[in-house]
Write an enzyme that holds these catalytic residues in place. Structure first.
Site, PDB file in Angstrom:
ATOM      1  N   ALA A   1      11.257   0.367  -8.269  1.00 36.54           N
ATOM      2  CA  ALA A   1      10.442  -0.747  -8.622  1.00 36.54           C
ATOM      3  C   ALA A   1      11.234  -1.990  -8.599  1.00 36.54           C
ATOM      4  O   ALA A   1      11.877  -2.108  -7.411  1.00 36.54           O
ATOM      5  CB  ALA A   1       9.582  -0.582 -10.046  1.00 36.54           C
TER       6      ALA A   1
ATOM      7  N   LEU B   1      14.124  -2.886  -9.917  1.00 39.27           N
ATOM      8  CA  LEU B   1      15.467  -2.781 -10.186  1.00 39.27           C
ATOM      9  C   LEU B   1      16.422  -3.223  -9.032  1.00 39.27           C
ATOM     10  O   LEU B   1      15.921  -2.416  -7.899  1.00 39.27           O
ATOM     11  CB  LEU B   1      15.967  -1.390 -10.613  1.00 39.27           C
ATOM     12  CG  LEU B   1      15.283  -0.983 -12.186  1.00 39.27           C
ATOM     13  CD1 LEU B   1      15.726   0.562 -12.606  1.00 39.27           C
ATOM     14  CD2 LEU B   1      15.703  -1.806 -13.219  1.00 39.27           C
TER      15      LEU B   1
ATOM     16  N   LYS C   1       6.875   3.573   0.599  1.00 39.82           N
ATOM     17  CA  LYS C   1       8.136   4.193   1.169  1.00 39.82           C
ATOM     18  C   LYS C   1       8.198   5.048   2.258  1.00 39.82           C
ATOM     19  O   LYS C   1       8.934   5.457   2.634  1.00 39.82           O
ATOM     20  CB  LYS C   1       8.301   5.338  -0.038  1.00 39.82           C
ATOM     21  CG  LYS C   1       8.980   4.803  -1.360  1.00 39.82           C
ATOM     22  CD  LYS C   1       9.049   6.027  -2.324  1.00 39.82           C
ATOM     23  CE  LYS C   1       8.107   6.261  -3.497  1.00 39.82           C
ATOM     24  NZ  LYS C   1       7.403   5.306  -4.031  1.00 39.82           N
TER      25      LYS C   1
ATOM     26  N   VAL D   1      12.513   2.016  -4.125  1.00 37.72           N
ATOM     27  CA  VAL D   1      13.515   2.981  -5.304  1.00 37.72           C
ATOM     28  C   VAL D   1      13.505   2.030  -6.571  1.00 37.72           C
ATOM     29  O   VAL D   1      13.938   1.132  -6.600  1.00 37.72           O
ATOM     30  CB  VAL D   1      14.916   3.426  -4.845  1.00 37.72           C
ATOM     31  CG1 VAL D   1      15.619   4.254  -5.831  1.00 37.72           C
ATOM     32  CG2 VAL D   1      14.762   3.930  -3.296  1.00 37.72           C
TER      33      VAL D   1
ATOM     34  N   THR E   1       0.811  -1.331   0.133  1.00 43.44           N
ATOM     35  CA  THR E   1      -0.018  -0.109  -0.006  1.00 43.44           C
ATOM     36  C   THR E   1       0.789   1.194  -0.015  1.00 43.44           C
ATOM     37  O   THR E   1       2.019   1.277  -0.104  1.00 43.44           O
ATOM     38  CB  THR E   1      -0.906  -0.072   1.271  1.00 43.44           C
ATOM     39  OG1 THR E   1       0.183   0.414   2.465  1.00 43.44           O
ATOM     40  CG2 THR E   1      -1.738  -1.265   1.471  1.00 43.44           C
TER      41      THR E   1
ATOM     42  N   ASP F   1       8.013  12.749  -4.210  1.00 40.89           N
ATOM     43  CA  ASP F   1       8.367  11.260  -4.164  1.00 40.89           C
ATOM     44  C   ASP F   1       9.790  10.819  -4.741  1.00 40.89           C
ATOM     45  O   ASP F   1      10.427  10.015  -4.168  1.00 40.89           O
ATOM     46  CB  ASP F   1       7.375  10.666  -5.505  1.00 40.89           C
ATOM     47  CG  ASP F   1       7.189   9.361  -5.468  1.00 40.89           C
ATOM     48  OD1 ASP F   1       6.940   8.638  -4.518  1.00 40.89           O
ATOM     49  OD2 ASP F   1       7.574   8.582  -6.496  1.00 40.89           O
TER      50      ASP F   1
ATOM     51  N   GLU G   1       0.545   9.083  -9.123  1.00 39.56           N
ATOM     52  CA  GLU G   1      -0.284   9.059  -8.167  1.00 39.56           C
ATOM     53  C   GLU G   1      -1.735   9.609  -8.362  1.00 39.56           C
ATOM     54  O   GLU G   1      -1.886  10.353  -9.428  1.00 39.56           O
ATOM     55  CB  GLU G   1       0.116   9.653  -6.942  1.00 39.56           C
ATOM     56  CG  GLU G   1       1.691   9.146  -6.538  1.00 39.56           C
ATOM     57  CD  GLU G   1       1.478   7.719  -5.793  1.00 39.56           C
ATOM     58  OE1 GLU G   1       0.620   7.633  -5.188  1.00 39.56           O
ATOM     59  OE2 GLU G   1       2.569   7.084  -5.881  1.00 39.56           O
TER      60      GLU G   1
ATOM     61  N   LYS H   1      12.919   9.063  -2.289  1.00 43.56           N
ATOM     62  CA  LYS H   1      13.642   8.000  -2.826  1.00 43.56           C
ATOM     63  C   LYS H   1      15.166   8.310  -3.003  1.00 43.56           C
ATOM     64  O   LYS H   1      16.196   7.572  -2.250  1.00 43.56           O
ATOM     65  CB  LYS H   1      13.629   7.755  -4.490  1.00 43.56           C
ATOM     66  CG  LYS H   1      12.123   6.911  -4.756  1.00 43.56           C
ATOM     67  CD  LYS H   1      11.908   7.027  -6.319  1.00 43.56           C
ATOM     68  CE  LYS H   1      10.509   6.329  -6.104  1.00 43.56           C
ATOM     69  NZ  LYS H   1      10.089   6.458  -7.825  1.00 43.56           N
TER      70      LYS H   1
END
Ligand code: ADP
Ligand code: ASP
Ligand code: MG
Length: 814
Positions: free
Chosen positions: A610, A612, A578, A608, A554, A677, A666, A681
């Site tokens: 997704a 990767l 996050k 950070v 979520t 966002d 979003e 990260k």
């Protein structure tokens, strides 16, 4: 001659008794057979219940009595449909005796151990009679002999000690004269030298059979029960337990001493010196090979043979400075318990002699405390020792194996796997012969401990992972589907048994201790109980499964605030949310500390880039001694999409709208467009590089127009995009004039971090970044000029789900 024993379940129904009779008939064709039987399953408990009800003036004793009567009558009629009269007549008479005994207990309000033994003796007397008479009715050469006339004991009621010299003579003499092929003996019951009825202890029919087998020096003793042998651990608590083919007398004794109920512990002793093997067989599955207990080489080099457990344990601790160096303390302690007839299951003493710790049955705890406190009254008064401490609600678990002494690290493995699963150990003992390692733990953890240890020592390659997922939106749904699809592969190739045990969205939650069937999971979830965040946590905690992982899919702040609770229960946390890692530094640090303290991994690779492997790579660099000097990155799939599509023939508003419609932003696009966002990260990357930093420390120069930055709602914000088109076109025009591309860049350099829109010139690694791709460049001491670069799709449900999946599997390989 053969000696067989059949337990309560084996003689618990007419179907099972027919099985028993078939087995005996076959054996009887070629040999003389002695068959020891238990009471009909559950009857000993019922007799004791009726006795206690009568003692407590509870009229229900009559109901319990009627229950006992009808159970036996039903059996007699089912087994002898055409001729049950004579058997019924005898049994009725015996049962009248039982009723009088219960009424006597009721009237005089007393149930002494002596009377209790008389009461329970009815169980075996009835079962042996019914079986023998049924066999006779069927024309078999059978007879019942009351073993009370053979087995002679002292008057230690409820667990009498056998006088072997008289008993062995009685048995030998009797069987010299036996004419019938098959002799049925009631197990468990005996008589004292002065003729009182005694019993050999609960589960004692096994012992009766061993006494007879030893007295007759037969080739083999067979114990027929309701499972196919002695299992690696209690099969009722561990599904994966399996029967052990061969086991030594010592190992069997240790396992049974520590709770493997399948064999009554004293059973081994009479047959051991005569080398008579014990074969454990299953009446319900006679063809199964079972377990052979003997002195033969087992060919097994496995260090651990079995794991057992005893419930309802109390721990007594006697401590005080007055005990150090003074002889006789232990002697007085053990004498006191022996006088009270309290059995000590386990002992540990600290090497300082400052304390002694004993495990006993919880039912004896109060009597032990009173007696010990009385004996040490003087020392307690003089403060030389403390009054005895009693803890209850405990269990013992034991690892058993003759070979453990030849292997290093068994106890290390045992305790670390228990520790990893948050199982608190209250006391430890290791037998001097190293045949067992024993630990006292909380009753509530027994099932988890047995499953953990069984997996560790018997299913070395298999690891069960229990996953609890909150949030089944876009990403969560993909994750469930990926798990469903990969389950078999993981099991076959990585030996990971991955199960989703709990699922929740904001409205509903569903659990299945054995793993949810994922076939129709959406419909099942829609039909399930109402969800709550605490309710979900409480369920995960109560299930108390090993290797539990809570997965947060979520973007919810409240859920991120529960991670600490999960970690404190040693439940691992995997999150794409996050918020926790970009929250206040103290909170981030706390979660890291809890993760270490409770051995519960906290993984958030998908925070950070997704799927990767950015955080994992960074962690590996740092762990291997590298130092991060600077990070440059494009970390927003949404902003990339926007600036890759925006130009002088499009409108900024249209592109942002399109990004929203395609799921790149979003629901509130300001979170992406304001740079928050991305700031989160780079903050997480800076922290993972070892820097203490907060969100406010990150410089964020917004590219939004002034009214865009001030807009109060999403609609207002969109309105400003239309109004301020010129502002955005100016950004584009400047970049174009400089032969550059607009990219939203995050930087960390020299302990400082910033985020903002930049014009990236041709030739720069960021220049050609396409679609929603992300890129990170790590400049470190080992990569000072040519950075380590990670690049690829950095947004999207599938790749994010696969990143979460990778974190889950990482725990499986732990
Ligand atoms: P019986 O009535 O035949 O004497 P018990 O109930 O006394 O049978 O013993 C068999 C039971 O012991 C099994 O049903 C099982 O639940 C329990 N048990 C506990 N530990 C073990 C183990 N390690 N192996 C086999 N059975 C076990
Ligand atoms: N019937 C007795 C008991 O239940 C003895 C036995 O079954 O071994 O303890
Ligand atoms: Mg038994």
């Amino acid at each position: 001659m053969k000696v067989l024993k059949f337990g309560g379940t084996s003689v618990g129904s007419s179907k099972n008794i027919n099985n028993v009779i078939n087995i005996l008939e076959n054996y009887g064709k070629s040999d003389t057979v002695v068959c020891v039987v238990s009471a009909v399953g559950g009857i000993t408990d019922k007799l004791l219940l009726a006795g206690n009800q009568a003692l407590n003036k509870d009229h229900n004793f009559l109901e319990t009595y009627e229950d006992i009567v009808s159970k036996h009558f039903d059996l007699i009629k089912e087994l002898n449909p055409s001729d049950s009269k004579t058997i019924l007549g005898y049994v009725e008479e015996r049962l009248r005796g039982l009723k009088s005994l219960l009424e006597g207990i009721y009237l005089i309000n007393e149930l002494s151990p002596k009377t209790s033994d008389k009461l329970v003796s009815y169980g075996e007397l009835l079962s042996s009679f019914i079986i023998a008479e049924t066999m006779k009715n069927r024309g078999l050469s059978a007879n019942r002999k009351n073993s009370q006339e053979l087995i002679i004991t002292n008057s230690n009621f409820s667990k009498a000690e056998v006088d072997y010299s008289i008993t062995n003579e009685n048995i030998k003499d009797y069987f010299k004269t036996v004419q019938e092929d098959i002799t049925i003996l009631p197990g468990f019951i005996s008589k004292s030298k002065i003729g009182e009825i005694t019993t050999l202890g609960r589960g004692g029919s096994d012992f009766t059979a061993a006494i007879v087998a030893a007295a007759l020096d037969v080739d083999q003793l067979e114990i027929w029960t309701d499972v196919s042998g002695m299992f690696t651990t209690n099969p009722k608590l561990v599904k994966q337990a399996y029967p052990i083919d061969k086991i030594s007398y010592q190992e069997a004794m240790e396992l049974s001493h520590f709770g493997a109920k399948v064999l009554y512990p004293p059973t081994v002793q009479p047959v051991l010196s005569l080398n008579i093997p014990i074969h454990i067989k299953n009446t319900l599955e006679p063809e199964a090979v079972g377990t052979i207990i003997s002195n033969d080489e087992t060919n097994s080099t496995a260090p651990v043979k079995g794991i057992s457990n005893i419930s309802n344990i109390a721990l007594l601790t006697l401590e005080g400075s007055g005990m150090v160096g003074i002889p006789g303390f232990s002697k007085r302690l053990f004498e006191t318990l022996s006088q009270e007839k309290i059995n000590i299951i386990m002992i540990t003493q600290a090497s300082s002699e400052h304390s002694i710790c004993l495990a006993i049955e919880a039912q004896d705890a109060e009597a032990a405390k009173v007696a010990i406190d009385a004996v040490f009254e003087n020392e307690i008064e003089l403060n030389k020792i403390d009054p005895i401490i009693i803890e209850t609600g405990l269990s013992i678990i034991a690892l058993v194996g003759d070979n453990m002494k030849n292997h290093q690290g068994i106890s290390g493995k045992m305790f670390s796997s228990l520790g990893k699963n948050n199982i608190n150990i209250r006391a430890i003992a290791q037998g001097a012969s190293e045949k067992n390692i024993t630990a006292v733990i909380g009753e509530k953890d027994v099932k988890k401990a047995l499953n953990t240890l069984h997996e560790q020592f018997f299913e070395a390659q298999n690891k069960q992972i229990n996953v609890f997922i909150t949030g089944v939106g876009n990403v969560g749904e993909r994750l469930v589907e990926q798990i469903k699809q990969q389950k078999k592969y993981l099991k076959d190739n990585l030996k990971i048994k991955l199960r989703i045990v709990g699922l929740s969205n904001s409205r509903r939650m569903i659990f299945d201790e054995h793993g949810l069937d994922l076939k129709n999971w959406k419909a099942d979830l829609a039909d399930s109980q109402e969800a709550s965040l605490q309710g979900f946590f409480q369920n995960v905690k109560a299930l108390n499964l090993r290797n539990s992982i809570f997965v947060d899919v979520t973007a919810n702040k409240e859920i991120s605030e529960l991670y600490a609770q999960y970690l404190r229960e040693s439940i691992a946390v995997v999150a794409c949310n996050k918020i926790a890692c970009s929250s206040d530094f103290e909170n981030y640090k706390l979660l890291k500390r809890l993760s270490l303290k409770y051995n519960a991994p906290f993984l958030f690779e998908t925070n950070v880039g997704a799927g990767l492997p950015i955080i994992d790579t960074l962690n590996n660099l740092v762990a291997s001694g590298d130092k991060v000097n600077s990070i440059q990155a494009v970390l927003s799939g949404s902003l990339n999409f926007v600036f890759n599509n925006f130009n002088d023939s499009t409108k900024f508003y249209d592109i942002v709208k399109q990004a929203g419609a395609e799921g790149y932003t979003e629901p509130d696009p300001r979170i992406d467009l304001s740079g928050v966002d991305v700031a989160r990260k780079i903050l997480i990357l800076a922290r993972e590089s070892g820097v203490e930093m907060n969100l406010e420390d990150i410089e964020n120069s917004s590219f939004l127009s002034e009214s865009g930055q001030k807009s109060g709602s999403v609609d207002d914000f969109y309105e400003t995009l239309i109004q301020d088109e010129a502002h955005y076109q100016a950004l584009y025009a400047s970049a174009k004039a400089n032969n550059s591309q607009l990219k939203y860049v995050a930087k960390f350099d020299n302990g400082k971090a910033s985020v903002g829109l930049q014009e990236i010139p041709e030739g720069h690694p960021f220049y050609n970044l396409e679609g929603s791709d992300n890129i990170v460049m790590f400049y470190t001491e080992r990569y000072p000029t040519n950075p380590m670069i990670i690049k690829g799709a950095g947004a999207g449900a599938d790749v994010t789900a696969s990143g979460l999946f990778a974190d889950i599997i990482r725990l499986g390989n732990d």
